[in-house]
Scaffold this motif. Structure first.
Motif, PDB file in Angstrom:
ATOM      1  N   CYS A 145      79.236  17.417  67.069  1.00 22.36           N
ATOM      2  CA  CYS A 145      78.481  18.086  65.954  1.00 22.36           C
ATOM      3  C   CYS A 145      79.591  18.559  66.016  1.00 22.36           C
ATOM      4  N   ILE A 146      80.062  19.126  65.189  1.00 22.72           N
ATOM      5  CA  ILE A 146      81.000  20.337  64.673  1.00 22.72           C
ATOM      6  C   ILE A 146      80.714  22.061  64.187  1.00 22.72           C
ATOM      7  N   PRO A 147      80.751  22.932  64.270  1.00 22.79           N
ATOM      8  CA  PRO A 147      81.176  23.273  65.509  1.00 22.79           C
ATOM      9  C   PRO A 147      80.235  22.864  66.545  1.00 22.79           C
ATOM     10  N   GLY A 148      78.591  23.183  66.541  1.00 21.76           N
ATOM     11  CA  GLY A 148      77.130  22.551  67.228  1.00 21.76           C
ATOM     12  C   GLY A 148      76.453  23.417  67.814  1.00 21.76           C
ATOM     13  N   ASN A 149      75.572  23.970  68.581  1.00 22.02           N
ATOM     14  CA  ASN A 149      75.428  25.527  69.326  1.00 22.02           C
ATOM     15  C   ASN A 149      74.823  24.580  70.965  1.00 22.02           C
ATOM     16  N   ALA A 150      74.097  25.995  71.177  1.00 22.79           N
ATOM     17  CA  ALA A 150      73.922  25.581  73.136  1.00 22.79           C
ATOM     18  C   ALA A 150      72.588  24.172  73.275  1.00 22.79           C
ATOM     19  N   GLY A 151      72.468  23.804  71.796  1.00 26.23           N
ATOM     20  CA  GLY A 151      71.504  23.312  71.652  1.00 26.23           C
ATOM     21  C   GLY A 151      71.884  21.711  72.027  1.00 26.23           C
ATOM     22  N   THR A 152      72.961  21.554  70.196  1.00 27.97           N
ATOM     23  CA  THR A 152      73.040  19.892  70.018  1.00 27.97           C
ATOM     24  C   THR A 152      74.145  19.069  70.622  1.00 27.97           C
ATOM     25  N   CYS A 153      74.900  20.534  72.109  1.00 25.33           N
ATOM     26  CA  CYS A 153      76.013  19.754  73.092  1.00 25.33           C
ATOM     27  C   CYS A 153      74.838  18.914  73.785  1.00 25.33           C
ATOM     28  N   HIS A 154      73.419  18.715  74.422  1.00 26.60           N
ATOM     29  CA  HIS A 154      73.005  17.939  75.049  1.00 26.60           C
ATOM     30  C   HIS A 154      72.785  16.390  74.689  1.00 26.60           C
ATOM     31  N   LEU A 155      73.082  16.374  73.042  1.00 28.28           N
ATOM     32  CA  LEU A 155      73.085  15.301  72.459  1.00 28.28           C
ATOM     33  C   LEU A 155      74.253  14.511  72.033  1.00 28.28           C
ATOM     34  N   ALA A 156      75.322  15.332  71.567  1.00 21.92           N
ATOM     35  CA  ALA A 156      76.524  14.889  70.981  1.00 21.92           C
ATOM     36  C   ALA A 156      77.648  15.399  71.698  1.00 21.92           C
ATOM     37  N   GLU A 157      78.561  15.109  71.202  1.00 22.58           N
ATOM     38  CA  GLU A 157      79.675  16.558  71.946  1.00 22.58           C
ATOM     39  C   GLU A 157      80.138  17.396  70.672  1.00 22.58           C
ATOM     40  N   ASN A 158      80.166  18.447  71.177  1.00 24.03           N
ATOM     41  CA  ASN A 158      80.033  19.927  69.967  1.00 24.03           C
ATOM     42  C   ASN A 158      81.860  19.641  70.009  1.00 24.03           C
ATOM     43  N   VAL A 159      82.382  20.330  68.787  1.00 22.79           N
ATOM     44  CA  VAL A 159      83.917  20.432  68.730  1.00 22.79           C
ATOM     45  C   VAL A 159      83.968  21.855  67.928  1.00 22.79           C
ATOM     46  N   ASN A 160      84.817  22.412  68.096  1.00 20.24           N
ATOM     47  CA  ASN A 160      84.721  23.795  67.728  1.00 20.24           C
ATOM     48  C   ASN A 160      85.971  23.818  66.730  1.00 20.24           C
ATOM     49  N   LEU A 161      85.684  23.210  65.719  1.00 26.39           N
ATOM     50  CA  LEU A 161      86.980  23.239  64.492  1.00 26.39           C
ATOM     51  C   LEU A 161      85.704  24.030  63.491  1.00 26.39           C
ATOM     52  N   ASN A 162      86.695  24.677  62.904  1.00 28.84           N
ATOM     53  CA  ASN A 162      86.608  25.431  61.866  1.00 28.84           C
ATOM     54  C   ASN A 162      85.984  24.410  60.639  1.00 28.84           C
ATOM     55  N   LEU A 163      85.262  25.111  59.891  1.00 30.93           N
ATOM     56  CA  LEU A 163      84.574  24.629  58.710  1.00 30.93           C
ATOM     57  C   LEU A 163      85.090  24.255  57.413  1.00 30.93           C
ATOM     58  N   ASP A 164      86.094  25.271  57.371  1.00 34.53           N
ATOM     59  CA  ASP A 164      86.320  25.723  55.795  1.00 34.53           C
ATOM     60  C   ASP A 164      87.856  25.044  56.622  1.00 34.53           C
ATOM     61  N   ASN A 165      88.649  24.391  56.971  1.00 34.55           N
ATOM     62  CA  ASN A 165      89.592  23.571  58.168  1.00 34.55           C
ATOM     63  C   ASN A 165      89.672  22.472  57.188  1.00 34.55           C
ATOM     64  N   PHE A 166      89.543  21.814  56.037  1.00 33.36           N
ATOM     65  CA  PHE A 166      89.721  20.682  55.823  1.00 33.36           C
ATOM     66  C   PHE A 166      89.958  19.464  56.384  1.00 33.36           C
ATOM     67  N   GLU A 167      91.583  19.726  56.262  1.00 34.37           N
ATOM     68  CA  GLU A 167      92.584  18.832  57.081  1.00 34.37           C
ATOM     69  C   GLU A 167      92.309  19.353  58.600  1.00 34.37           C
ATOM     70  N   SER A 168      91.674  19.732  59.552  1.00 32.91           N
ATOM     71  CA  SER A 168      91.847  20.038  60.727  1.00 32.91           C
ATOM     72  C   SER A 168      90.134  18.706  61.025  1.00 32.91           C
ATOM     73  N   ILE A 169      89.190  18.729  60.511  1.00 30.02           N
ATOM     74  CA  ILE A 169      87.981  17.976  60.306  1.00 30.02           C
ATOM     75  C   ILE A 169      88.293  16.898  59.859  1.00 30.02           C
ATOM     76  N   TYR A 170      89.397  16.523  58.857  1.00 30.26           N
ATOM     77  CA  TYR A 170      89.800  15.122  58.668  1.00 30.26           C
ATOM     78  C   TYR A 170      90.666  14.315  59.959  1.00 30.26           C
ATOM     79  N   ASP A 171      91.864  15.142  60.542  1.00 30.29           N
ATOM     80  CA  ASP A 171      92.011  14.708  61.292  1.00 30.29           C
ATOM     81  C   ASP A 171      91.632  13.951  62.638  1.00 30.29           C
ATOM     82  N   PHE A 172      90.509  15.073  62.585  1.00 32.50           N
ATOM     83  CA  PHE A 172      89.933  15.042  64.333  1.00 32.50           C
ATOM     84  C   PHE A 172      88.700  13.404  64.029  1.00 32.50           C
ATOM     85  N   ILE A 173      88.725  13.369  62.675  1.00 32.29           N
ATOM     86  CA  ILE A 173      87.604  12.187  62.121  1.00 32.29           C
ATOM     87  C   ILE A 173      88.701  10.680  62.411  1.00 32.29           C
ATOM     88  N   LEU A 174      89.444  10.891  61.623  1.00 34.27           N
ATOM     89  CA  LEU A 174      90.426   9.448  62.072  1.00 34.27           C
ATOM     90  C   LEU A 174      90.967   9.302  63.744  1.00 34.27           C
TER      91      LEU A 174
END
Length: 420
Positions: free
Chosen positions: A30-59
């Motif tokens: 879950c990018i970036p997620g919250n205090a609830g999502t972390c129990h079911l997913a791995e929260n990843v603190n990325l800025n949703l405006d930074n498409f390149e960093s999201i793509y790098d993480f996906i890859l």
């Protein structure tokens, strides 16, 4: 299957929860997620405006599917960006996201394709708007053209309030404003009507009624949503047919005429009067808190449905629903939707457990040193499933009382039009 869900609100917690129920899901980020999502997913603190960093993480993490929760990344073109890089993404492209990103875009589609909506005028500047307001009948509705987090709509009872509204919009309250929509006030009851589309076909994805006003009896300022219930008490076979024939089908004809394919959720905000539907607005994603209210009623495998959309095989998927009622109540920070204190600790939250009929979806929360803090206006969503709206509301309120958080408030009358 490895999945990334973009967003940090209650809607995204509900999306994560529903994805986690599929046997085909192997890992959720879950990018970036919250205090609830972390129990079911791995929260990843990325800025949703930074498409390149999201793509790098996906890859790097070999993510196979991306589901976009909020509207801003869609309006900014994240679906186009990821599709160009051969990433499977659920959410419409930049052109079609204008259905939410531009009120004038949607109004012009309504005009061209005879979609029933409020009579409207598009004004280009403050002087023109004030001159026009001297000729209208009140009440009137004034809308900022772009994204405004659900708060860019003013219902004005008189000229003074109307002038204040247009000044606020053109002064940049919701960002740079080149134009506004001024439209007639429609009387009736609001309803949220959802469809899901694979670019070739669509299927209905349930209904709900949101409660936008901060105060009970629908009073006070507009918010992002104080609670909802599903299905809408207004829906019937005759109305459903009218909505599809008069609003949804002509919209998809417009999309085809643009030479585009719509992949994602399409959320029609409707006004219903005498069993006749009028389009108030479109959103290009699931509603919040409607998503949290609707998804727990879904009986079909959510991942299968989303995958089918991305592969244009929705017609081969079943979308089946429980016949029970669902109701959500949003617990907000005191002061919302105006200024409110942040980083207020929420104690006892881990003692209240979710079960098959009761859910707590986190919205504006963060986790620090094994403690949970409120860091947003809308903090938690209490959702209850029952045989009746009244039972569901009572159960949700009981859970809020069990939490006994002194930093928040909530509406006790969610669903009053269906219950009282």
């Amino acid at each position: 299957m490895k999945i990334a869900i973009l967003g940090s609100g209650g809607r995204e917690h509900a999306l994560v929860n529903q994805m986690s129920l599929s046997k085909k899901t192997t890992k959720i980020y879950c990018i970036p997620g919250n205090a609830g999502t972390c129990h079911l997913a791995e929260n990843v603190n990325l800025n949703l405006d930074n498409f390149e960093s999201i793509y790098d993480f996906i890859l790097k993490n070999k993510i196979e599917l991306v589901v976009v929760g909020p509207e801003k990344p869609l309006v900014d073109g994240i679906a186009d960006f990821l599709q160009e890089k051969k990433i499977k993404v659920f959410g419409p492209n930049k052109v079609l996201s204008q259905f939410e990103g531009s009120k004038t875009f949607t109004k012009n589609v309504c005009k061209k394709y005879n979609i029933p909506t409020a009579k409207f005028n598009i004004l280009k500047n403050l002087k023109e708007s004030i001159k026009y307001l001297n000729q209208v009948k009140f009440p009137i509705v004034i809308k900022a053209d772009g994204l405004a987090a659900g708060k860019g709509v003013y219902i004005c009872e008189n000229l003074e309030k109307s002038n204040e509204a247009v000044k606020e919009i053109f002064d940049g309250k919701f960002g740079k404003a080149d134009q506004i929509v001024i439209e007639e006030f429609l009387e009736g009851e609001e309803m949220s009507f959802f469809v899901i589309s694979d670019g070739k076909s669509f299927k209905q994805f349930n209904t709900a009624q949101d409660h936008k006003r901060v105060g009970e009896d629908d009073t006070g300022k507009n918010t992002g949503g104080m609670g909802a219930y599903s299905p809408s008490a207004l829906i019937n076979k005759d109305l459903e047919k009218k909505i599809i024939d008069k609003i949804i089908e002509p919209t998809f004809k417009a999309i085809r005429d643009f030479g585009e394919e719509y992949i994602g959720f399409l959320y029609a905000g409707l006004m219903i009067k005498n069993n006749e539907p009028f389009l108030i607005e479109y959103n290009v994603r699931m509603g919040d808190p409607e998503c949290q209210t609707i998804l727990p009623l879904l009986k079909s495998d959510f991942l299968d449905i989303i995958n089918a959309c991305c592969e244009q095989k929705l017609n081969q998927s079943n979308v089946d629903w429980s016949d029970k009622k669902s109701l959500s109540i949003v617990l907000c920070s005191k002061g919302y939707p105006e200024s409110y204190e942040k980083n207020v600790e929420i104690k006892n939250l881990n003692k209240i457990k979710n079960n098959k009929n009761n859910f707590i979806f986190h919205a504006g929360t963060i986790s620090k040193n094994d403690k949970i803090f409120a860091n947003g206006g809308r903090v938690l969503n209490f959702v209850s499933i029952s045989e009746s709206y009244l039972e569901a509301r009572k159960s949700a309120i009981d859970k809020i009382k069990d939490l006994n958080w002194g930093g928040g408030f909530f509406r006790k009358d969610i669903g009053f039009k269906a219950i009282d």
